[in-house]
Write a protein that holds these residues in place. Structure first.
Motif, PDB file in Angstrom:
ATOM      1  N   ARG A  88       0.865  -1.185   0.000  1.00  0.00           N
ATOM      2  CA  ARG A  88       0.000   0.000   0.000  1.00  0.00           C
ATOM      3  C   ARG A  88       0.899   1.232   0.000  1.00  0.00           C
ATOM      4  NH1 ARG A  88      -2.109  -2.034   4.662  1.00  0.00           N
ATOM      5  NH2 ARG A  88      -4.201  -1.728   3.849  1.00  0.00           N
ATOM      6  N   PRO A  89       0.396   2.353  -0.469  1.00  0.00           N
ATOM      7  CA  PRO A  89       1.230   3.544  -0.518  1.00  0.00           C
ATOM      8  C   PRO A  89       1.439   4.159   0.862  1.00  0.00           C
ATOM      9  CG  PRO A  89      -0.974   4.045  -1.303  1.00  0.00           C
ATOM     10  CD  PRO A  89      -0.927   2.577  -1.064  1.00  0.00           C
ATOM     11  N   ALA A  90       2.590   4.779   1.014  1.00  0.00           N
ATOM     12  CA  ALA A  90       2.857   5.634   2.170  1.00  0.00           C
ATOM     13  C   ALA A  90       2.711   7.068   1.682  1.00  0.00           C
ATOM     14  CB  ALA A  90       4.246   5.377   2.718  1.00  0.00           C
ATOM     15  N   GLU A 120      -0.358   3.536  11.551  1.00  0.00           N
ATOM     16  CA  GLU A 120      -1.502   2.797  12.073  1.00  0.00           C
ATOM     17  C   GLU A 120      -1.219   1.292  12.152  1.00  0.00           C
ATOM     18  OE1 GLU A 120      -5.172   3.892  10.111  1.00  0.00           O
ATOM     19  OE2 GLU A 120      -4.455   5.950   9.888  1.00  0.00           O
ATOM     20  N   GLY A 121       0.025   0.907  11.857  1.00  0.00           N
ATOM     21  CA  GLY A 121       0.409  -0.499  11.931  1.00  0.00           C
ATOM     22  C   GLY A 121       0.042  -1.315  10.706  1.00  0.00           C
ATOM     23  N   ARG A 122      -0.420  -0.653   9.643  1.00  0.00           N
ATOM     24  CA  ARG A 122      -0.782  -1.369   8.412  1.00  0.00           C
ATOM     25  C   ARG A 122       0.477  -1.645   7.589  1.00  0.00           C
ATOM     26  NH1 ARG A 122      -5.047   2.726   6.014  1.00  0.00           N
ATOM     27  NH2 ARG A 122      -3.173   3.944   6.321  1.00  0.00           N
ATOM     28  N   PRO A 123       0.596  -2.844   7.027  1.00  0.00           N
ATOM     29  CA  PRO A 123       1.788  -3.146   6.233  1.00  0.00           C
ATOM     30  C   PRO A 123       1.842  -2.316   4.951  1.00  0.00           C
ATOM     31  CG  PRO A 123       0.231  -4.981   6.172  1.00  0.00           C
ATOM     32  CD  PRO A 123      -0.323  -3.973   7.131  1.00  0.00           C
ATOM     33  N   VAL A 124       2.994  -1.735   4.711  1.00  0.00           N
ATOM     34  CA  VAL A 124       3.265  -0.946   3.504  1.00  0.00           C
ATOM     35  C   VAL A 124       4.097  -1.765   2.524  1.00  0.00           C
ATOM     36  CG1 VAL A 124       4.492   1.104   2.655  1.00  0.00           C
ATOM     37  CG2 VAL A 124       3.078   1.258   4.719  1.00  0.00           C
TER      38      VAL A 124
END
Length: 143
Positions: A88-90, A120-124
């Protein structure tokens, strides 16, 4: 010296010479034998033409965490191969965390997996680094 103290000493020695990681605003949040958590905030200069973090900066963060993790045993190690998958994008202003864990080692070769997450702890991104031990030590007086 305990393994944890050795990992900290190795990190201090590496950090003293690591202009690239420091220059990108990275910080070591945690170091342990075979592990490193490193953070970096996405700055305006790191955003690409799509308005998201350039993948090269995310790779650099993962690569730096990998380097500190695989050098935490006071055996100099370098990368021999790395791969990354972006999930996912940062975005501008995001504080990313790269958590590196050495998952395997045999002889002079090691495998370290790194997960980069957003605030938020979401994998990038997920990164796998293959390391190779070379001659020398980071903390000479510990031998």
């Amino acid at each position: 010296m305990t393994p944890g103290q050795m990992a900290e000493a190795c990190a201090r020695a590496m950090w003293a010479e690591d202009r690239a990681s420091a220059g990108l605003g990275m910080e070591i949040a945690r170091i342990a034998p075979g592990e490193c958590d490193m953070t970096m905030r996405i700055e305006e200069r790191m955003v690409n033409g799509h308005g998201i973090a350039h993948g090269g900066f995310i790779f650099a963060l993962a690569d730096s965490a990998f380097a500190f993790a695989c050098n935490s045993f006071n055996r100099r190690a370098v990368a021999q191969s790395n791969t990354i998958t972006y999930l996912r994008p940062a975005r501008l202003g995001d504080r990313l965390t790269a958590r590196a864990v050495q998952t395997a080692s045999a002889g002079r070769s090691g495998i370290t997996d790194v997960t980069v997450t957003d605030g938020e702890g979401r994998p990038v991104a997920v990164f796998r680094g293959l390391s190779r031990v070379i001659e020398g030590h980071l903390v000479e007086d510990a031998q």
